[in-house]
Write a protein that holds these residues in place. Structure first.
Motif, short mmCIF file in Angstrom:
data_model
loop_
_atom_site.label_atom_id
_atom_site.label_comp_id
_atom_site.label_asym_id
_atom_site.label_seq_id
_atom_site.Cartn_x
_atom_site.Cartn_y
_atom_site.Cartn_z
N LEU A 88 6.35 -6.07 -11.60
CA LEU A 88 7.01 -5.77 -13.10
C LEU A 88 8.39 -5.07 -13.01
O LEU A 88 9.18 -5.58 -13.77
N ALA A 89 8.72 -4.27 -11.84
CA ALA A 89 10.12 -3.60 -11.82
C ALA A 89 10.81 -4.83 -11.42
O ALA A 89 12.15 -4.75 -12.21
N HIS A 116 13.61 0.89 -3.60
CA HIS A 116 12.23 1.24 -2.98
C HIS A 116 11.41 1.82 -4.14
O HIS A 116 12.20 2.74 -4.84
N LEU A 117 10.25 1.45 -4.25
CA LEU A 117 9.20 2.04 -5.27
C LEU A 117 8.40 2.87 -4.87
O LEU A 117 7.57 2.50 -3.55
N SER A 144 -0.48 1.06 -2.95
CA SER A 144 0.13 -0.24 -3.55
C SER A 144 0.05 -0.13 -5.05
O SER A 144 -0.53 0.84 -5.77
N SER A 145 0.08 -1.24 -5.87
CA SER A 145 0.05 -1.29 -7.26
C SER A 145 0.72 -0.41 -7.99
O SER A 145 0.52 0.15 -9.08
N THR A 158 3.01 -2.60 1.41
CA THR A 158 3.83 -1.08 1.43
C THR A 158 4.38 -0.94 2.69
O THR A 158 3.83 -1.55 3.73
N VAL A 159 5.53 -0.14 2.94
CA VAL A 159 6.19 -0.03 4.14
C VAL A 159 5.25 0.71 4.87
O VAL A 159 4.55 1.69 4.62
N GLY A 160 5.59 0.23 6.15
CA GLY A 160 4.44 0.65 7.21
C GLY A 160 3.33 -0.12 7.42
O GLY A 160 2.56 0.23 8.45
#
Length: 547
Positions: free
Chosen positions: A19-20, A172-173, A13-14, A143-145
């Motif tokens: 921001l993106a 996706h980041l 995370s974070s 987050t994914v998952g």
């Protein structure tokens, strides 16, 4: 009809999804498109309103009275688009809505399940206002998952499948960690994150890779190959000196072009980035520095006062100076003389908060600012503490305090100069509240109008006789003390239209001392600093020249 960009995160995370998302919104605007940004949070709280600031950071409030995630503050600051209640939703709110419908019998006795009932509710939320803008940017929290996020991921999978081809993409980041021992950026965490996405039926169109080091061409090609993404859609996200560099930095890395390419928009309109070039010029070419003390009670976590920190930066930009804000715990002043702490600052800001802890320290900070001619800005509780200080030390009400603190103690200790707000006018109807009501969503929330006193400092600062600002509070200065306080020199320079609720107070004989019941920081932007913060910093600059 809007095109949708779903923004997800993986590995940790974070990483900066908010921001993106905000930077992408600003870049699409720079190319002439209209945007709206949304946040879908998997936590089970109905909203962040009752969550601890230490747990979740600040609560951002919209004009229409929604208590939302602080990422909506980023969205507004970068795009200037006012957020709405329909731009933020949590799992808790989704499940609450589904269960309310079930209780009413809306599902006609069917078995209620995550699929289709919960996912349908999420999809209905996504469709709100889709015909109003060119792009809808939807950030998925976590987050994914994460197990609690699965209904959201399933909902966007279904949503994209139901939309015509080319109307939805996924950004996706991920994290590209650097191993110093081997001197390598490792792509495996990103590969695993994308694999996790693919296992639930989603595939990224654009990958944004957070990295502390430049991404070599070989690693970029490897990511593209193993994650099934075009190489030019692998975008680097490096650490920045300031968040306001993000639009220019992401443009240099090709994020906006990658998104437009993914939608097949060609030729893409050329961007006008003058706004962000000017923002960076003001930040990088400051002509001085002022020091501001923020005397608060959640100072261990700067995100608890995120909008205040940013609004001070904006005020500095308006005056071409750097604002150095120091966070001081108000409880210190309950044990120690505040003078040695505060005398080295050019201005003092006391922000909002809830509960009695630290309030006597805030009162002492207001007293120091009043007695020493230091510019003071009190916000929400910070205004109330300034009024209590005036009542005790100037108006002779030595036991002045807040009903909030008596309510906590269970005994009457104070004369309630500040009282629990039991009713107020919202639009064309009366809102009523009781002390024992549920805490969530029961405050005076959202935008309200205030009339400013002609000739007052705030009327000069705003350049207007009437303003509209956002509120979030359940305690209010009691107007019945107005005459006594004004007799002591405290001017009630802003009032609600019905004259019952004090909105702004100021000391007319002070260089700059203003307390406001609302939260001006929520409406400040780097390219449009809030006038109160701009003038507060200006006053701090004047003080710095006298020191």
């Amino acid at each position: 009809m809007a095109r949708y960009v779903f923004i997800t995160g993986g590995v940790v995370s974070s990483l900066g999804k908010g921001l993106a998302s905000a930077a992408l919104g600003a870049l699409l605007q720079a190319r002439g498109f209209t945007v709206r940004l949304r946040k879908l949070d998997p936590y089970l709280n109905v909203d962040p309103g009752t969550m601890s600031p230490f747990e979740h950071g600040e609560v951002f409030v919209t004009d229409d009275g929604a208590e939302t995630d602080l990422d909506l503050g980023h969205y507004e600051r970068f795009t200037g688009v006012s957020a709405r209640a329909t731009d933020s939703v949590s799992s808790g709110r989704i499940y609450s809505t589904v269960l309310e419908k079930e209780r009413r019998g809306d599902y006609l006795g069917k078995t209620i399940q995550v699929i289709p009932h919960v996912t349908n509710e999420i999809k209905d939320f996504l469709r709100i206002g889709e015909d109003e803008v060119d792009f809808m940017l939807c950030e998925i929290g976590g987050t994914v998952g994460d197990i609690e996020g699965l209904p959201f991921f399933e909902a966007i999978r279904q949503f994209a499948h139901e939309k015509p081809k080319g109307e939805c993409i996924l950004m996706h980041l991920t994290l590209l960690p650097y191993l110093a021992a081997s001197g390598e950026l490792k792509t495996k965490p990103t590969q695993h994150s994308v694999k996790e996405l693919q296992s639930i039926g989603l595939a990224p169109d654009v990958l944004v890779c957070r990295s502390e080091h430049p991404i070599p061409e070989r690693e970029r090609e490897k990511i593209a190959l193993f994650c099934n993404v075009r190489k030019e859609h692998v975008v680097a996200a490096y650490d920045l000196k300031t968040i306001y560099e993000a639009p220019l930095a992401y443009h240099r890395e090709g994020l906006d072009q990658a998104v437009l390419d993914a939608f097949g928009i060609s030729p893409a309109p050329r961007p006008n980035l003058d706004r962000w070039t000017d923002v960076m010029d003001r930040l990088e070419n400051a002509e001085g520095e002022v020091r501001v003390a923020i005397v608060g009670k959640y100072t261990q976590l700067e995100d608890a006062y995120k909008s205040i920190a940013e609004a001070l930066t904006h005020g500095g930009m308006a005056n071409r100076v750097k604002v150095r804000a120091d966070w001081l715990d108000a409880e210190i002043f309950e044990r120690e003389d505040p003078a040695p702490w505060l005398e080295r600052y050019h201005a003092i800001l006391v922000p909002g908060g809830f509960g009695e802890r630290g309030t006597e320290g805030k009162i002492k900070a207001a007293q120091f600012a009043r007695e020493h001619g230091v510019p003071y800005l009190g916000i929400c509780l910070g205004m109330q503490m300034a009024v209590i200080e005036a009542a005790r030390n100037k108006a002779g009400l030595v036991t002045a305090g807040s009903e909030e603190f008596d309510h906590e103690a269970g005994v009457r200790r104070f004369e309630p100069v500040v009282y629990h707000l039991k009713e107020w006018i919202q639009g064309n109807h009366v809102v009523a509240r009781k002390v024992e009501d549920d805490k969530g969503g029961t405050m005076r929330l959202g935008a309200y109008t205030a009339n400013l006193k002609a000739g007052s400092r705030v009327a000069e600062v705003y350049g207007a006789g009437q303003i509209e600002e956002r509120h979030r509070h359940r305690y209010e200065v009691d107007v019945k003390y107005r005459e006594k306080l004004e007799g002591a020199g405290l001017c009630f320079s802003g009032m609600s239209p019905d004259g019952r609720l004090p909105e702004i107070v100021e000391w007319a004989d002070h260089p700059w001392f203003i307390g406001v019941q609302f939260h001006p920081e929520l409406k400040s932007k780097p390219f449009a600093p809030h006038p109160l913060f701009a003038d507060f910093v200006r006053a701090a600059v004047e003080t710095s020249r006298l020191v």
